[in-house]
Design a protein around this motif. Structure first.
Motif, PDB file in Angstrom:
ATOM      1  N   GLU A   1       0.826  -1.213   0.000  1.00 22.90           N
ATOM      2  CA  GLU A   1       0.000   0.000   0.000  1.00 22.90           C
ATOM      3  C   GLU A   1       0.862   1.266   0.000  1.00 22.90           C
ATOM      4  OE1 GLU A   1      -3.318   0.432  -0.318  1.00 22.90           O
ATOM      5  OE2 GLU A   1      -3.469  -1.738  -0.644  1.00 22.90           O
ATOM      6  N   ASP A   2       2.048   1.163   0.627  1.00 17.71           N
ATOM      7  CA  ASP A   2       2.922   2.334   0.770  1.00 17.71           C
ATOM      8  C   ASP A   2       3.501   2.819  -0.556  1.00 17.71           C
ATOM      9  OD1 ASP A   2       2.515   2.164   3.496  1.00 17.71           O
ATOM     10  OD2 ASP A   2       4.356   1.050   3.881  1.00 17.71           O
ATOM     11  N   ILE A   3       3.559   1.938  -1.568  1.00 20.61           N
ATOM     12  CA  ILE A   3       4.193   2.344  -2.830  1.00 20.61           C
ATOM     13  C   ILE A   3       3.187   2.668  -3.940  1.00 20.61           C
ATOM     14  CG2 ILE A   3       6.336   1.101  -2.335  1.00 20.61           C
ATOM     15  CD1 ILE A   3       5.466  -1.055  -4.286  1.00 20.61           C
ATOM     16  N   LYS A   4       1.905   2.417  -3.701  1.00 18.49           N
ATOM     17  CA  LYS A   4       0.918   2.624  -4.763  1.00 18.49           C
ATOM     18  C   LYS A   4       0.843   4.080  -5.221  1.00 18.49           C
ATOM     19  CE  LYS A   4      -2.065  -1.347  -3.791  1.00 18.49           C
ATOM     20  NZ  LYS A   4      -3.410  -1.793  -3.321  1.00 18.49           N
ATOM     21  N   HIS A   5       1.034   5.022  -4.284  1.00 19.23           N
ATOM     22  CA  HIS A   5       0.919   6.434  -4.632  1.00 19.23           C
ATOM     23  C   HIS A   5       2.047   6.904  -5.548  1.00 19.23           C
ATOM     24  CE1 HIS A   5       4.025   6.784  -1.529  1.00 19.23           C
ATOM     25  NE2 HIS A   5       4.305   7.958  -2.047  1.00 19.23           N
ATOM     26  N   LEU A   6       3.143   6.130  -5.621  1.00 13.16           N
ATOM     27  CA  LEU A   6       4.303   6.549  -6.415  1.00 13.16           C
ATOM     28  C   LEU A   6       4.001   6.624  -7.907  1.00 13.16           C
ATOM     29  CD1 LEU A   6       7.062   4.280  -4.756  1.00 13.16           C
ATOM     30  CD2 LEU A   6       6.694   6.728  -4.359  1.00 13.16           C
ATOM     31  N   PHE A   7       3.019   5.852  -8.369  1.00 17.96           N
ATOM     32  CA  PHE A   7       2.819   5.690  -9.807  1.00 17.96           C
ATOM     33  C   PHE A   7       1.958   6.771 -10.451  1.00 17.96           C
ATOM     34  CE2 PHE A   7       3.214   1.333  -7.964  1.00 17.96           C
ATOM     35  CZ  PHE A   7       4.510   1.100  -8.398  1.00 17.96           C
ATOM     36  N   LYS A   8       1.233   7.533  -9.653  1.00 14.96           N
ATOM     37  CA  LYS A   8       0.278   8.508 -10.204  1.00 14.96           C
ATOM     38  C   LYS A   8       0.962   9.540 -11.099  1.00 14.96           C
ATOM     39  CE  LYS A   8      -3.429  11.677  -8.859  1.00 14.96           C
ATOM     40  NZ  LYS A   8      -4.316  11.179  -9.909  1.00 14.96           N
ATOM     41  N   ASP A   9       0.432   9.676 -12.320  1.00 17.03           N
ATOM     42  CA  ASP A   9       0.901  10.665 -13.311  1.00 17.03           C
ATOM     43  C   ASP A   9       2.371  10.458 -13.709  1.00 17.03           C
ATOM     44  OD1 ASP A   9      -1.600  11.933 -13.234  1.00 17.03           O
ATOM     45  OD2 ASP A   9      -0.997  13.167 -11.531  1.00 17.03           O
ATOM     46  N   LYS A  10       2.881   9.249 -13.560  1.00 15.69           N
ATOM     47  CA  LYS A  10       4.283   8.955 -13.895  1.00 15.69           C
ATOM     48  C   LYS A  10       4.380   7.752 -14.823  1.00 15.69           C
ATOM     49  CE  LYS A  10       6.065  11.828 -10.691  1.00 15.69           C
ATOM     50  NZ  LYS A  10       6.917  12.981 -11.001  1.00 15.69           N
ATOM     51  N   VAL A  11       5.465   7.728 -15.612  1.00 19.86           N
ATOM     52  CA  VAL A  11       5.857   6.504 -16.316  1.00 19.86           C
ATOM     53  C   VAL A  11       7.010   5.916 -15.514  1.00 19.86           C
ATOM     54  CG1 VAL A  11       6.889   5.517 -18.403  1.00 19.86           C
ATOM     55  CG2 VAL A  11       5.124   7.278 -18.596  1.00 19.86           C
ATOM     56  N   THR A  12       6.783   4.744 -14.969  1.00 20.36           N
ATOM     57  CA  THR A  12       7.734   4.122 -14.046  1.00 20.36           C
ATOM     58  C   THR A  12       8.287   2.841 -14.635  1.00 20.36           C
ATOM     59  OG1 THR A  12       6.432   4.975 -12.178  1.00 20.36           O
ATOM     60  CG2 THR A  12       8.048   3.265 -11.690  1.00 20.36           C
ATOM     61  N   VAL A  13       9.602   2.709 -14.613  1.00 18.66           N
ATOM     62  CA  VAL A  13      10.248   1.448 -14.978  1.00 18.66           C
ATOM     63  C   VAL A  13      10.521   0.676 -13.697  1.00 18.66           C
ATOM     64  CG1 VAL A  13      12.426   0.431 -15.770  1.00 18.66           C
ATOM     65  CG2 VAL A  13      11.318   2.159 -17.148  1.00 18.66           C
ATOM     66  N   ILE A  14      10.128  -0.584 -13.674  1.00 20.59           N
ATOM     67  CA  ILE A  14      10.474  -1.452 -12.552  1.00 20.59           C
ATOM     68  C   ILE A  14      11.590  -2.363 -13.029  1.00 20.59           C
ATOM     69  CG2 ILE A  14       9.686  -3.287 -11.018  1.00 20.59           C
ATOM     70  CD1 ILE A  14       7.031  -1.995 -10.835  1.00 20.59           C
ATOM     71  N   THR A  15      12.755  -2.218 -12.420  1.00 21.63           N
ATOM     72  CA  THR A  15      13.905  -2.988 -12.869  1.00 21.63           C
ATOM     73  C   THR A  15      14.778  -3.334 -11.668  1.00 21.63           C
ATOM     74  OG1 THR A  15      15.651  -3.069 -14.549  1.00 21.63           O
ATOM     75  CG2 THR A  15      15.377  -0.973 -13.385  1.00 21.63           C
ATOM     76  N   GLY A  16      15.873  -4.018 -11.916  1.00 28.92           N
ATOM     77  CA  GLY A  16      16.750  -4.427 -10.829  1.00 28.92           C
ATOM     78  C   GLY A  16      17.370  -5.773 -11.114  1.00 28.92           C
ATOM     79  N   GLN A  17      18.031  -6.305 -10.124  1.00 26.03           N
ATOM     80  CA  GLN A  17      18.736  -7.577 -10.280  1.00 26.03           C
ATOM     81  C   GLN A  17      17.749  -8.698 -10.602  1.00 26.03           C
ATOM     82  OE1 GLN A  17      20.894  -8.633  -6.789  1.00 26.03           O
ATOM     83  NE2 GLN A  17      22.075 -10.255  -7.766  1.00 26.03           N
ATOM     84  N   SER A  18      18.162  -9.640 -11.433  1.00 29.19           N
ATOM     85  CA  SER A  18      17.299 -10.760 -11.790  1.00 29.19           C
ATOM     86  C   SER A  18      17.016 -11.634 -10.569  1.00 29.19           C
ATOM     87  CB  SER A  18      17.993 -11.596 -12.882  1.00 29.19           C
ATOM     88  OG  SER A  18      17.143 -12.604 -13.339  1.00 29.19           O
ATOM     89  N   GLY A  19      15.771 -12.089 -10.481  1.00 30.47           N
ATOM     90  CA  GLY A  19      15.410 -13.003  -9.399  1.00 30.47           C
ATOM     91  C   GLY A  19      14.973 -12.351  -8.112  1.00 30.47           C
ATOM     92  N   VAL A  20      14.814 -11.009  -8.115  1.00 34.41           N
ATOM     93  CA  VAL A  20      14.497 -10.319  -6.863  1.00 34.41           C
ATOM     94  C   VAL A  20      12.992 -10.194  -6.617  1.00 34.41           C
ATOM     95  CG1 VAL A  20      16.635  -8.998  -6.847  1.00 34.41           C
ATOM     96  CG2 VAL A  20      14.610  -8.029  -7.952  1.00 34.41           C
ATOM     97  N   GLY A  21      12.193 -10.627  -7.585  1.00 34.13           N
ATOM     98  CA  GLY A  21      10.748 -10.613  -7.377  1.00 34.13           C
ATOM     99  C   GLY A  21      10.029  -9.432  -7.999  1.00 34.13           C
ATOM    100  N   LYS A  22      10.527  -8.932  -9.156  1.00 29.24           N
ATOM    101  CA  LYS A  22       9.870  -7.790  -9.813  1.00 29.24           C
ATOM    102  C   LYS A  22       8.452  -8.159 -10.261  1.00 29.24           C
ATOM    103  CE  LYS A  22      13.235  -7.239 -12.848  1.00 29.24           C
ATOM    104  NZ  LYS A  22      14.302  -8.135 -12.353  1.00 29.24           N
ATOM    105  N   SER A  23       8.332  -9.312 -10.917  1.00 28.71           N
ATOM    106  CA  SER A  23       7.011  -9.721 -11.398  1.00 28.71           C
ATOM    107  C   SER A  23       6.080 -10.049 -10.239  1.00 28.71           C
ATOM    108  CB  SER A  23       7.147 -10.935 -12.334  1.00 28.71           C
ATOM    109  OG  SER A  23       7.843 -10.574 -13.509  1.00 28.71           O
TER     110      SER A  23
END
Length: 291
Positions: free
Chosen positions: A148-170
């Motif tokens: 719930e704490d991160i949901k507000h981050l996306f409003k009106d933004k184009v956000t890339v979710i990236t990072g080390q493989s296997g960390v649970g992005k999906s």
């Protein structure tokens, strides 16, 4: 002509969204002649042939471009690193931060798999980053912690979710929106890293903005000038205004404000050591390129 946003590129087709409608478009041949290729994140002008199909005719100017993964006009990057399995790698985190900041994209650090570790331990590891001005969030997709704490981050933004493989992005994206059902694989314990499960770049509508699930960076080589490395540590860049020498690289120069801050404990010694490694790498790449 109509204007829209390319939200997906797949098998030679570009899916353009305009006022809630999505059109399947092909790019006209002139893009190949101009050595230009439409990317996810491009704002474009297009014409429609019927209710569902059309042609991309013109690309509007881009603010930034990521080559690998291929996406443009990104506002921020959510850098996902796991607290465990694999263990957090601050050297790799700093490398991601340099690449993202160099492109004038705002980085946000997200520590996943918090259900596997003591929160106080990881927060102590992240103190240097919070002190440097980075926003850090702690989440667990499995326990729905911090989602719930991160949901507000996306409003009106184009956000890339990236990072080390296997960390649970999906897994994180699935926890944010259970309807996504993005394919995930368990980390390979033998290799100590995950298998790539994301094969194309796509913008997903989420909480008033767009989120890109990407295959991750296929190259983390720091192909930039040494001074750009210095400027990509934003806390170093601010301090450099009071260095004795203009263009100070915070290495062997005397009266360097960054080195003084390290000595005083105001900048993490570990982050500074990472910086020196990146600086050396950049110089070697430059020598290799120009001889």
């Amino acid at each position: 002509m109509q204007s829209g946003l390319i939200i997906k590129a797949l098998s030679g087709f570009y899916y353009v969204e305009d006022h809630g409608y999505i059109y399947q478009c092909r790019a006209r041949g002139k893009f190949r002649k101009d050595d230009q290729k439409p990317l996810v994140g491009d704002y474009c002008e297009f014409t429609i042939e019927n209710e569902t199909d059309g042609y991309v005719r013109k690309l509007l100017p881009r603010r930034n471009v990521l080559i690998r993964p291929p996406i443009c006009n990104v506002d921020q990057a959510l850098l996902v690193f796991s607290a465990k399995e694999p263990d957090i790698n601050t050297l790799l985190l700093d490398r991601f931060l340099v690449l993202i900041e160099h492109l004038d994209i705002e980085p946000i650090i997200c520590i996943s798999k918090m259900d596997l570790v003591s929160q106080s331990y990881i927060q102590a590891e992240m103190t240097a980053y919070e002190k440097a001005g980075y926003r850090v969030y702690y989440v667990s997709a499995r326990e729905n912690q911090g989602i719930e704490d991160i949901k507000h981050l996306f409003k009106d933004k184009v956000t890339v979710i990236t990072g080390q493989s296997g960390v649970g992005k999906s897994s994180l994206l699935n926890a944010l929106d259970i309807h996504l059902n993005i394919d995930t694989n368990e980390i390979s314990k033998a290799l100590g890293r995950g298998k790539h499960t994301t094969r194309h770049v796509e913008l997903l509508k989420m909480y008033g903005g767009y989120v890109a699930d990407t295959p991750g960076f296929s190259s983390l080589e720091l192909e930039m000038e040494p001074i750009d490395i210095a400027h990509s540590f934003h806390d170093f860049k601010e301090l450099s205004q009071t260095c004795k020498f203009r263009g100070c690289l915070h290495d062997s120069e005397p009266h360097c404000s960054v080195k003084e801050a390290v000595d005083l404990g105001n900048i993490s010694k570990e982050r500074y050591e990472h910086y020196l490694m990146f600086l050396k790498e950049s110089k070697l790449l430059k020598e290799k390129k120009y001889g």
